[in-house]
Scaffold this active site. Sequence first.
Site, PDB file in Angstrom:
ATOM      1  N   LYS A 208      -4.730 -51.194 -31.064  1.00  0.00           N
ATOM      2  CA  LYS A 208      -3.594 -50.279 -30.830  1.00  0.00           C
ATOM      3  C   LYS A 208      -3.038 -50.411 -29.417  1.00  0.00           C
ATOM      4  CE  LYS A 208      -3.815 -47.488 -34.701  1.00  0.00           C
ATOM      5  NZ  LYS A 208      -3.131 -46.532 -35.464  1.00  0.00           N
TER       6      LYS A 208
ATOM      7  N   LYS B 285      -0.407 -54.310 -42.734  1.00  0.00           N
ATOM      8  CA  LYS B 285      -0.660 -53.040 -43.417  1.00  0.00           C
ATOM      9  C   LYS B 285       0.630 -52.216 -43.513  1.00  0.00           C
ATOM     10  CE  LYS B 285      -2.927 -48.957 -42.013  1.00  0.00           C
ATOM     11  NZ  LYS B 285      -3.615 -48.216 -41.022  1.00  0.00           N
TER      12      LYS B 285
ATOM     13  N   LYS C 175       3.074 -46.140 -40.980  1.00  0.00           N
ATOM     14  CA  LYS C 175       4.139 -45.184 -40.631  1.00  0.00           C
ATOM     15  C   LYS C 175       4.985 -45.693 -39.479  1.00  0.00           C
ATOM     16  CE  LYS C 175       1.212 -41.283 -41.201  1.00  0.00           C
ATOM     17  NZ  LYS C 175       0.240 -41.734 -40.195  1.00  0.00           N
TER      18      LYS C 175
HETATM   19  N1  AQP Z   1      -1.542 -49.184 -45.827  1.00  0.00           N
HETATM   20  C1  AQP Z   1      -2.538 -48.372 -46.115  1.00  0.00           C
HETATM   21  N2  AQP Z   1      -3.321 -48.625 -47.194  1.00  0.00           N
HETATM   22  C2  AQP Z   1      -4.344 -47.789 -47.509  1.00  0.00           C
HETATM   23  N3  AQP Z   1      -4.642 -46.676 -46.814  1.00  0.00           N
HETATM   24  C3  AQP Z   1      -3.877 -46.373 -45.754  1.00  0.00           C
HETATM   25  N4  AQP Z   1      -3.908 -45.354 -44.855  1.00  0.00           N
HETATM   26  C4  AQP Z   1      -2.913 -45.524 -43.955  1.00  0.00           C
HETATM   27  N5  AQP Z   1      -2.227 -46.645 -44.234  1.00  0.00           N
HETATM   28  C5  AQP Z   1      -2.797 -47.195 -45.344  1.00  0.00           C
HETATM   29  C6  AQP Z   1      -4.861 -44.261 -44.895  1.00  0.00           C
HETATM   30  O1  AQP Z   1      -4.159 -43.034 -44.678  1.00  0.00           O
HETATM   31  C7  AQP Z   1      -4.992 -42.144 -43.930  1.00  0.00           C
HETATM   32  C8  AQP Z   1      -4.215 -41.520 -42.827  1.00  0.00           C
HETATM   33  O2  AQP Z   1      -3.860 -42.465 -41.895  1.00  0.00           O
HETATM   34  P1  AQP Z   1      -3.311 -42.052 -40.482  1.00  0.00           P
HETATM   35  O3  AQP Z   1      -1.908 -41.699 -40.566  1.00  0.00           O
HETATM   36  O4  AQP Z   1      -4.141 -41.025 -39.838  1.00  0.00           O
HETATM   37  O5  AQP Z   1      -3.559 -43.363 -39.652  1.00  0.00           O
HETATM   38  P2  AQP Z   1      -3.253 -44.848 -39.944  1.00  0.00           P
HETATM   39  O6  AQP Z   1      -4.266 -45.435 -40.860  1.00  0.00           O
HETATM   40  O7  AQP Z   1      -3.129 -45.487 -38.588  1.00  0.00           O
HETATM   41  O8  AQP Z   1      -1.862 -44.802 -40.715  1.00  0.00           O
HETATM   42  P3  AQP Z   1      -0.532 -45.508 -40.342  1.00  0.00           P
HETATM   43  O9  AQP Z   1       0.461 -45.214 -41.402  1.00  0.00           O
HETATM   44  O10 AQP Z   1      -0.776 -46.976 -40.044  1.00  0.00           O
HETATM   45  O11 AQP Z   1      -0.088 -44.731 -39.032  1.00  0.00           O
HETATM   46  P4  AQP Z   1       0.380 -45.280 -37.628  1.00  0.00           P
HETATM   47  O12 AQP Z   1       1.479 -46.245 -37.916  1.00  0.00           O
HETATM   48  O13 AQP Z   1       0.842 -44.078 -36.880  1.00  0.00           O
HETATM   49  O14 AQP Z   1      -0.840 -45.920 -36.980  1.00  0.00           O
HETATM   50  C9  AQP Z   1      -6.191 -42.939 -43.435  1.00  0.00           C
HETATM   51  O15 AQP Z   1      -7.314 -42.550 -44.193  1.00  0.00           O
HETATM   52  C10 AQP Z   1      -5.836 -44.363 -43.711  1.00  0.00           C
HETATM   53  O16 AQP Z   1      -6.960 -45.160 -44.061  1.00  0.00           O
END
Ligand code: AQP
Length: 344
Positions: A122, A205, A208
Amino acid sequence: MTSGSTPRTGLSGRILSGIKPTGDLHLGNYLGALRNWVAMQKGYECLFCVVDLHAITVWQEPKELLRATREVAAGMIASGVDPASSTLFVQSHVPAHAQLAWVFNCVARLGWLNRMTQFKDKAGKNREAASAGLYVYPNLMAADILVYKATHVPVGEDQKQHVELTRDIAQKFNNDFGVNVFPLPEPVIEGAGMRIMSLRDGSRKMSKSEPSEFACIYLTDTADGISQKIKRATTDPNPLPDSVAGLEGRAEAANLLNIYAALTDCTLEQAVAEHAGSQFSQFKVRLTDTAVAVLGPINAEMKRLMDDPAEIDLILKRGADKATAIAAPVLAEVYKAVGFLPAS
Ligand code: AQP
């Protein structure tokens, strides 16, 4: 609506999990996390939070953070998180998270944090410019879990290391202070480690913070929006294969078939067999219909909730009260063990 304070019996443990309000919820959040949380409500006492303290470890526009916090809560409820049986709240509404995280900042060792691969991912190349919060994020995550003495933590594969760190912190705290305050929580890998990838690039992946809106199907997308995104999803020129082995080197095809399998509750093998030899154009129509059928009702319920922010706020307030009632005595135990003078 009930306050949900009736104790439930026969449960196998206590679950804690959260989602960062860093943008709109997407299909990856739904298939990788939310859908499993909903299923877990039957067997566990569940606490689910919108982790806004984690969100600000990278810059968030204040107005957007506020909007996304309500929207993530609405998305959780619309997906089936039941605020009457689970505890649904916003992390910053329960100060015990930040208070315990500070104690853990003093328990965890720098060497442990240095090994966290997610910080490296990150922070990117310019580590000097990353916030100190991003670096100690795993200590806050440990506090999120341990302040409720959670026994199980549903996480994606990439967060497993943080749950291991949580166990190390719990153990060191118990040893250092000669107490047995914290249980050692177990990671539960969500959706059997399911990873939904970007619609534009099958090696990234779905996320968001992805800049291209065509990379993600959001829970707020209309049927037409979903259809447009699936139509534009990157593919390759060949028809779909007749075996899973035939997906080797075809990341985008594998991702779309995985999404179809998850949405229809079948295995990847079954999805491949069903669409063997199809052109992407035919398959995309089936995938669109399936996605719209699953996400349509969630989208409608989110809209209804977002039109009534007072209802969301009330649910979150009740959740924070329930969460505080569990966390406050645990924090008191910690403060006593550490030797803090009780506030009179
Ligand atoms: N692409 C994905 N496939 C499967 N699971 C996913 N999760 C997120 N993206 C995927 C699961 O959603 C939960 C919440 O995630 P989060 O928002 O706390 O953090 P993250 O995994 O970092 O999600 P993002 O969308 O990628 O957010 P940003 O862009 O802000 O870093 C978790 O349980 C995660 O596994």
